[in-house]
Design an enzyme around this catalytic site. Structure first.
Site, short mmCIF file in Angstrom:
data_model
loop_
_atom_site.label_atom_id
_atom_site.label_comp_id
_atom_site.label_asym_id
_atom_site.label_seq_id
_atom_site.Cartn_x
_atom_site.Cartn_y
_atom_site.Cartn_z
CB THR A 34 -0.95 -0.03 1.22
OG1 THR A 34 -1.82 -1.15 1.06
CG2 THR A 34 -1.77 1.24 1.34
CE1 TYR A 86 -5.90 0.68 0.38
CE2 TYR A 86 -4.11 -0.15 -0.99
CZ TYR A 86 -4.77 -0.10 0.22
OH TYR A 86 -4.31 -0.84 1.27
CE LYS A 95 -2.76 -4.61 8.21
NZ LYS A 95 -2.85 -4.67 6.74
CD GLU A 125 -5.17 -25.84 27.60
OE1 GLU A 125 -5.87 -26.84 27.39
OE2 GLU A 125 -5.59 -24.79 28.14
CB THR A 161 0.79 -3.43 6.39
OG1 THR A 161 -0.48 -3.39 5.74
CG2 THR A 161 1.45 -2.07 6.31
CG ASP A 162 -2.32 -7.45 4.09
OD1 ASP A 162 -2.64 -6.63 4.96
OD2 ASP A 162 -2.96 -7.60 3.03
N1 ASN Z 1 -1.60 -1.95 3.89
C1 ASN Z 1 -1.12 -2.85 3.02
O1 ASN Z 1 0.02 -2.74 2.63
C2 ASN Z 1 -2.03 -3.99 2.62
C3 ASN Z 1 -1.72 -4.66 1.31
N2 ASN Z 1 -2.71 -5.67 1.04
C4 ASN Z 1 -0.36 -5.34 1.31
O2 ASN Z 1 -0.01 -5.99 2.25
O3 ASN Z 1 0.34 -5.26 0.33
#
Ligand code: ASN
Length: 333
Positions: A16, A30, A169, A290, A96-97
């Site tokens: 992103t 986007y 995340k 457990e 970020t994923d």
């Molecule tokens: N905020 C992001 O970067 C999400 C995006 N789907 C990615 O991980 O490339």
């Protein structure tokens, strides 16, 4: 008297932070991985105030499509750059994923004390109140700072500096998405770093894993624990060639009585079983709590979330097929 600016290389992989939307109001809808690295750097001329920067486009992908092949290629490039005299720090722009997986992988495999900083954004650069430019500026400032040396791979998002080992995340959409169960290491504000803690787990130069010696990663998959669960996913992954299975378990990595026999059978066939927790914000799975791990020859992921456990299990399997060694690795890294 002139003080030489730090030389920082920016490796762009997409995400992103390189995304673009149809209008400024599109903060969540986007396309990721659109803007090339040169344009990204040109859009933040202030980078030149904190370092001499140059960019390299390694990939242009959304991070949910990262594969082990991408991890290996990126880490080898980071390692090669870290050995160059004309490189003082490295920044990786990333979606970020899966950012936390790549940051942890680099933390475990690149042998350098030079700062390595992974950064992304939650909003594309075209959006109102886009967070990418400031996140990138902070990442470059951190990578340029000698204070960041020897602290392992770092993640700078939302003015916070986190350890690539700990950070995950934890929310989507909002810019305060990245949290560490054990707290931030510090803050980066107006190009200045402020530190409050340092990681104690093994990383980078103290790691037994070295990306220069690794050319492939054993297959490790993750299956989720939930009510009304069944062994189907575990058995399918094993049949497809998984060498270890991460159990994203309920609570303390607990396992349904309907799944335990299948996991014991898979272990008897040589597949490693690693119990982690699906809880948000910090699992803490203990051996023999457990389930009788000693008796079943299973491993616990301790505080690592399932996706980080996949990374470490895969690296551990490049060293040993002994569950005791794999467990030792899980407690040390
Ligand atoms: N905020 C992001 O970067 C999400 C995006 N789907 C990615 O991980 O490339």
């Amino acid at each position: 008297q002139t003080t030489k600016k730090a030389q920082v290389v920016i490796l762009a992989t997409g995400g992103t932070i390189a995304g673009a939307g149809a209008s400024a109001a599109n903060s969540a809808t986007y396309q990721a991985a659109k803007v090339p690295v040169d344009k990204l750097l040109a859009s933040v001329p202030e980078l030149g105030n904190v370092a001499d920067v140059r960019g390299e486009q390694v990939f242009q992908i959304a991070s949910e499509s990262f594969t082990n092949a991408h991890l290996l290629q990126l880490a080898k490039r980071v390692s090669a750059l870290s050995k160059q005299k004309d490189v003082d720090g490295i920044v990786i722009t990333h979606g970020t994923d899966t950012l936390e997986e790549t940051a942890f992988f680099l933390n475990l495999t690149v042998h350098t004390t030079k700062p390595i900083v992974v950064v992304g954004s939650m909003r594309p650069g075209t959006a109102l109140s886009a967070d990418g430019a400031l996140n990138l500026y902070n990442a470059v400032a951190t990578a340029a700072s000698p204070t960041a040396a020897g602290k392992g791979v770092l993640v700078t998002m939302n003015d916070e500096i986190n350890s690539g080992r700990d950070v995950a995340k934890s929310v989507n959409v909002r810019p305060d998405a990245f949290k560490s169960a054990w707290g931030d290491l510090g803050m980066v504000v107006e190009g200045q770093t402020y530190w409050f803690r340092a990681p104690v787990k093994r990383h980078t130069v103290n790691s037994e894993f070295d990306i220069d010696q690794i050319d492939s990663l054993p297959q490790v998959d993750i299956a989720y624990g939930y009510g009304n669960t069944s062994p189907v996913a575990y058995q399918a992954f094993a049949a497809a060639g998984a060498k270890a299975l991460i159990h994203a378990g309920t609570g303390n990595g607990s396992v349904s009585k309907d799944v335990v026999p299948a996991l014991r059978e898979l272990r008897a066939k040589g597949v490693h079983i690693v119990r982690s927790s699906r809880v948000m914000g910090g699992g803490f799975v203990l051996r023999n709590a457990e389930q009788p791990d000693d008796q079943y020859d299973w491993v616990v992921a301790h505080d690592l979330n399932p996706q980080k456990a996949r990374i470490l299990a895969s690296l551990a399997l490049t060293k040993s097929n002994d569950a005791k060694v794999i467990q030792r690795i899980f407690m040390e890294y």
